[in-house]
Structures are given as structure tokens and as C-alpha cells.
Design an enzyme around this catalytic site. Structure first.
Site, PDB file in Angstrom:
ATOM      1  N   GLU A 153      69.732 -34.238 -49.629  1.00  0.00           N
ATOM      2  CA  GLU A 153      70.892 -34.891 -49.028  1.00  0.00           C
ATOM      3  C   GLU A 153      70.533 -36.260 -48.479  1.00  0.00           C
ATOM      4  O   GLU A 153      69.472 -36.455 -47.894  1.00  0.00           O
ATOM      5  CB  GLU A 153      71.458 -34.027 -47.900  1.00  0.00           C
ATOM      6  CG  GLU A 153      71.864 -32.666 -48.424  1.00  0.00           C
ATOM      7  CD  GLU A 153      72.884 -31.971 -47.560  1.00  0.00           C
ATOM      8  OE1 GLU A 153      73.743 -32.669 -46.981  1.00  0.00           O
ATOM      9  OE2 GLU A 153      72.819 -30.746 -47.454  1.00  0.00           O
TER      10      GLU A 153
ATOM     11  N   CYS B 120      70.023 -42.817 -44.330  1.00  0.00           N
ATOM     12  CA  CYS B 120      69.265 -41.701 -43.776  1.00  0.00           C
ATOM     13  C   CYS B 120      68.822 -40.830 -44.953  1.00  0.00           C
ATOM     14  O   CYS B 120      69.655 -40.294 -45.677  1.00  0.00           O
ATOM     15  CB  CYS B 120      70.171 -40.924 -42.819  1.00  0.00           C
ATOM     16  SG  CYS B 120      69.397 -39.441 -42.181  1.00  0.00           S
TER      17      CYS B 120
ATOM     18  N   CYS C  53      63.760 -27.262 -44.846  1.00  0.00           N
ATOM     19  CA  CYS C  53      62.760 -27.643 -43.833  1.00  0.00           C
ATOM     20  C   CYS C  53      62.055 -26.377 -43.331  1.00  0.00           C
ATOM     21  O   CYS C  53      62.697 -25.369 -43.099  1.00  0.00           O
ATOM     22  CB  CYS C  53      63.441 -28.352 -42.669  1.00  0.00           C
ATOM     23  SG  CYS C  53      62.261 -28.903 -41.411  1.00  0.00           S
TER      24      CYS C  53
ATOM     25  N   CYS D 224      69.739 -26.823 -35.719  1.00  0.00           N
ATOM     26  CA  CYS D 224      69.825 -27.583 -36.968  1.00  0.00           C
ATOM     27  C   CYS D 224      70.149 -26.677 -38.147  1.00  0.00           C
ATOM     28  O   CYS D 224      69.495 -25.658 -38.366  1.00  0.00           O
ATOM     29  CB  CYS D 224      68.495 -28.291 -37.209  1.00  0.00           C
ATOM     30  SG  CYS D 224      68.362 -29.011 -38.850  1.00  0.00           S
TER      31      CYS D 224
ATOM     32  N   LEU E 285      62.734 -34.598 -28.720  1.00  0.00           N
ATOM     33  CA  LEU E 285      62.252 -33.752 -27.612  1.00  0.00           C
ATOM     34  C   LEU E 285      63.128 -32.519 -27.396  1.00  0.00           C
ATOM     35  O   LEU E 285      62.636 -31.407 -27.342  1.00  0.00           O
ATOM     36  CB  LEU E 285      62.201 -34.569 -26.321  1.00  0.00           C
ATOM     37  CG  LEU E 285      61.002 -35.507 -26.150  1.00  0.00           C
ATOM     38  CD1 LEU E 285      61.076 -36.214 -24.810  1.00  0.00           C
ATOM     39  CD2 LEU E 285      59.680 -34.748 -26.276  1.00  0.00           C
TER      40      LEU E 285
ATOM     41  N   ASN F 221      76.045 -32.413 -32.967  1.00  0.00           N
ATOM     42  CA  ASN F 221      77.135 -32.391 -33.936  1.00  0.00           C
ATOM     43  C   ASN F 221      77.381 -30.954 -34.354  1.00  0.00           C
ATOM     44  O   ASN F 221      76.488 -30.329 -34.921  1.00  0.00           O
ATOM     45  CB  ASN F 221      76.770 -33.259 -35.134  1.00  0.00           C
ATOM     46  CG  ASN F 221      76.586 -34.696 -34.707  1.00  0.00           C
ATOM     47  OD1 ASN F 221      77.512 -35.322 -34.223  1.00  0.00           O
ATOM     48  ND2 ASN F 221      75.369 -35.196 -34.815  1.00  0.00           N
TER      49      ASN F 221
HETATM   50  S1  SF4 Z   1      65.850 -30.859 -36.856  1.00  0.00           S
HETATM   51 FE1  SF4 Z   1      64.038 -29.535 -37.090  1.00  0.00          FE
HETATM   52  S2  SF4 Z   1      64.631 -27.964 -38.603  1.00  0.00           S
HETATM   53 FE2  SF4 Z   1      66.124 -29.646 -38.748  1.00  0.00          FE
HETATM   54  S3  SF4 Z   1      65.368 -30.937 -40.405  1.00  0.00           S
HETATM   55 FE3  SF4 Z   1      64.582 -31.810 -38.479  1.00  0.00          FE
HETATM   56  S4  SF4 Z   1      62.576 -30.840 -38.187  1.00  0.00           S
HETATM   57 FE4  SF4 Z   1      63.657 -29.639 -39.745  1.00  0.00          FE
END
Ligand code: SF4
Length: 355
Positions: free
Chosen positions: A86, A99, A106, A113, A215, A294
């Protein structure tokens, strides 16, 4: 797309072609943003055919494209082996920001997330990173057309960029070339969830991107829950590495903290004071970007109300920590931070071709 001019020279040399052909091909791919050898009509036809036999110029395909009310564009792409990628294009008055993703899915499990729910599917190659930028620019302005503004890049899409360190640094080198996209590292910000050894490594790199460290919590107790990578590298270690990085900063380089604001979770006045005290204790001068969360179903988090964000910011500032609130972009198409990998059926794709 991931080959440097020197590497392209080797390929061209092996084919018995003169060295200048490597520059020609590099310029065609990166400055003219051509997506196939066929379009490189300044190369002899026979050479184009031989190149097509042994190489591919592009491997990503765009599956869907969504355009938000504010002009933000989100692309769902697919790798040659079927993994989702994406990318988000954010037009702004004076410059555009792209971006990009460094991984498909991930491996980190940040609780707020959506991408985390995919797990790691695959780390992207340098070529796949560069291609995302080329595709977004071609879509916005047309193939090869000069872009009217400068382009900034942020590695804040899917994936943890520091777990894709090698392809990422390689891609940044390729994109910085004046014969190509010419997007220098000074135009790039890499955001990490806190991979401590890589922060230390970046502190020793001369030509590097800006760094942002996410953080999300000022205590290990809360950060362990929100960002489980904290169990491996807790705040004390993370902030010590951040201090090391801060000390290595040269004029013009930026280092920031990101703090996602989750309603009723990490946004109280107490947490604001703890955050300011923590940064002051480590003598960190970096500014803090407050990012209202979000919303992305099925995640159980809501964005902090505006007054809460302002109160949090005021406490940080009263304690000498510079804080800014980041405006979300492209929320209506699930293009904002933490929303990538949102259900593909939640919004209608805009499949218009670029003008
Ligand atoms: S916020 Fe955390 S889980 Fe989501 S893409 Fe970034 S590093 Fe990976």
C-alpha cells in the site's frame, strides 16, 4: 528498478553493450519513469528485445486506487508473487508527500494498527520500494511528466522500515541519483517502532534520512501493551539510543517522536506529565508529533477528542517539550496512519485513469 547505475553497467556490460547504455536505461526508468523497455524508443529495437528477455522493468501492479475528498490517493498494489503493498500520495500546497511501505504486512504487533493484523507477509525489495514512488508520481502527473512540486517521502506505510534496512537504504540511494528521481535522503523521513540496534547504526551513517520514533506511551507498562516491541527494547534502552542519535545530528537533520493519541488509553494529563518528564530525564530535545488515532475497525480504539489533544500538548509545552498536532489526511479512504490494510470493500475504489 532497484539497481544502481553501477549495477546496471554490469548487466549492460555482460550483454556486450557500451557503458553509456546503462545511464540511458537508468534515466528512462527513474527520470522518465517509463514502465517497460518497449517505451524506451531511444534504445535500438534489438536491444530492447534482448533486455526484455533477461529483465523486467516493473513488477508491481495497481489493484485499486482510492481518492479522498482532500485529494489524498491510496493505492493497493500487488507484488509479482501476490502480496499486498500500500502506498499513499498526499498532495500539499508546496510539496507532495508519498507514504510508502517497506514490508507487505508487518511482523510487529502494535495494538492500534490494522497492518499488524496481517503479520509479516514479505519484506519488499529495493526495486519494489522505488516502484511505489514511480507509480504514485505517474498517476498524479502522467508518465514522465515533470512534477510541479518537490516530493517528500515518508516510510510510514506498512511494515517496520528498520527490519527492511538493507533494501530501504539501497532504494534511498537509487532515488537520490540526480539522473533519476533525485529525491535526496534529506527529503525522506523514516519512522520506526523502536528497533534499537538500527537507530544506533543510523547514528553512524553520513547521508541519511530524517528519523521519527513512535512512542505511543511514556511507561513500559503501557507501551508493552500498545507496542509489544517494547518488551525487547524497553523505553530506557530506546531513549538512550535516541539520545545517541540526537547527539549525531547535523544542521538541517530532523529527529522527532510520534505519539498516537488513543482516547482514554494514553492521553491523560498524567501521561502527558510522565512523557515530558521522561524526555527531560533523557535530555532529549526532539519535538513530539501528536497524532490523533485514525479509527479502523475492528480495532478497539478511538481518536482522542480535540480538547484532550490540546490539553496534552499544553502540558508538554509547559514542561519545555515542543509539541505539534498532526492533521490526519485521507481518513475517508482509510489512507491515514494505522489504517492501511483496512478492508478493501469499505470504500468505493476510484478507477479513473490519470489525466
Ligand atoms: S504501527 Fe507497528 S504494526 Fe503497524 S506497520 Fe508500524 S510497526 Fe508495523
Amino acid at each position: 528498478m532497484g539497481l544502481s547505475p553501477a549495477e546496471l553497467s554490469v548487466v549492460v556490460g555482460e550483454m556486450g553493450e557500451p557503458a553509456f547504455r546503462a545511464r540511458q536505461i537508468f534515466t528512462a526508468l527513474h527520470r522518465r519513469r517509463l514502465r517497460s523497455f518497449d517505451e524506451m524508443t531511444d534504445l535500438p529495437k534489438e536491444l530492447r528485445a534482448r533486455l526484455a528477455e533477461r529483465a523486467t522493468t516493473s513488477t508491481l501492479t495497481v489493484e485499486s486506487r482510492y481518492v479522498a475528498e482532500d485529494g489524498t490517493r491510496r493505492y493497493l498494489m500487488k507484488t509479482h508473487d501476490n502480496f499486498p503493498v500500500e502506498t499513499v500520495f498526499i498532495p500539499e500546497e508546496r510539496r507532495d508527500t508519498i507514504c510508502f511501505s517497506s514490508q507487505s504486512g508487518c511482523p510487529l504487533k502494535c495494538d492500534f494498527c490494522l497492518t499488524a493484523k496481517l503479520g509479516l507477509l514479505r519484506t519488499l525489495t529495493a526495486g519494489e520500494i522505488v516502484e511505489q514512488i514511480v507509480i504514485a508520481l505517474n498517476d498524479a502527473y502522467g508518465v514522465g511528466a515533470k512534477t510541479p512540486h518537490g516530493t517528500n517521502l515518508v516510510a510510514m506505510g506498512a511494515g517496520e522500515p528498520f527490519l527492511a534496512f538493507e533494501p530501504l537504504m539501497k532504494a534511498l540511494g537509487v532515488m537520490a541519483d540526480p539522473d533519476g528521481l533525485h529525491i535526496v535522503p534529506n527529503r525522506v523521513t523514516v519512522s520506526t517502532a523502536g528497533i534499537v540496534p538500527r537507530i544506533r547504526e543510523l547514528a553512524g551513517v553520513a547521508d541519511r534520512p530524517h528519523l521519527a520514533v513512535s512512542l505511543a506511551a511514556p511507561t513500559d507498562e503501557l507501551r508493552d501493551v500498545l507496542m509489544p516491541i517494547n518488551k525487547k527494547w524497553p523505553l530506557k534502552e530506546l531513549l538512550a539510543a535516541c539520545k545517541e542519535f540526537e547527539l549525531s545530528l547535523k544542521p538541517g537533520e530532523r529527529f522527532t517522536f510520534e505519539y498516537v493519541m488513543l482516547d482514554g488509553v494514553n492521553d491523560s494529563d498524567v501521561y502527558a506529565r510522565q512523557l515530558a518528564n521522561l524526555l527531560n530525564r533523557h535530555q532529549l530535545r526532539a519535538k513530539v508529533n501528536l497524532i490523533p488515532h485514525n479509527p479502523a475497525e475492528p480495532l478497539p480504539y478511538c481518536p482522542s477528542p480535540e480538547e484532550r489533544v490540546e490539553s496534552f500538548k499544553a502540558i508538554l509545552e509547559a514542561k519545555g517539550v515542543q509539541a505539534f498536532v498532526r492533521r490526519p489526511r485521507g481518513r475517508d479512504i482509510y489512507a491515514a496512519c494505522g489504517q492501511l490494510a483496512a478492508l478493501r470493500t469499505t470504500v468505493q475504489p476510484d478507477l479513473h485513469q490519470p489525466a
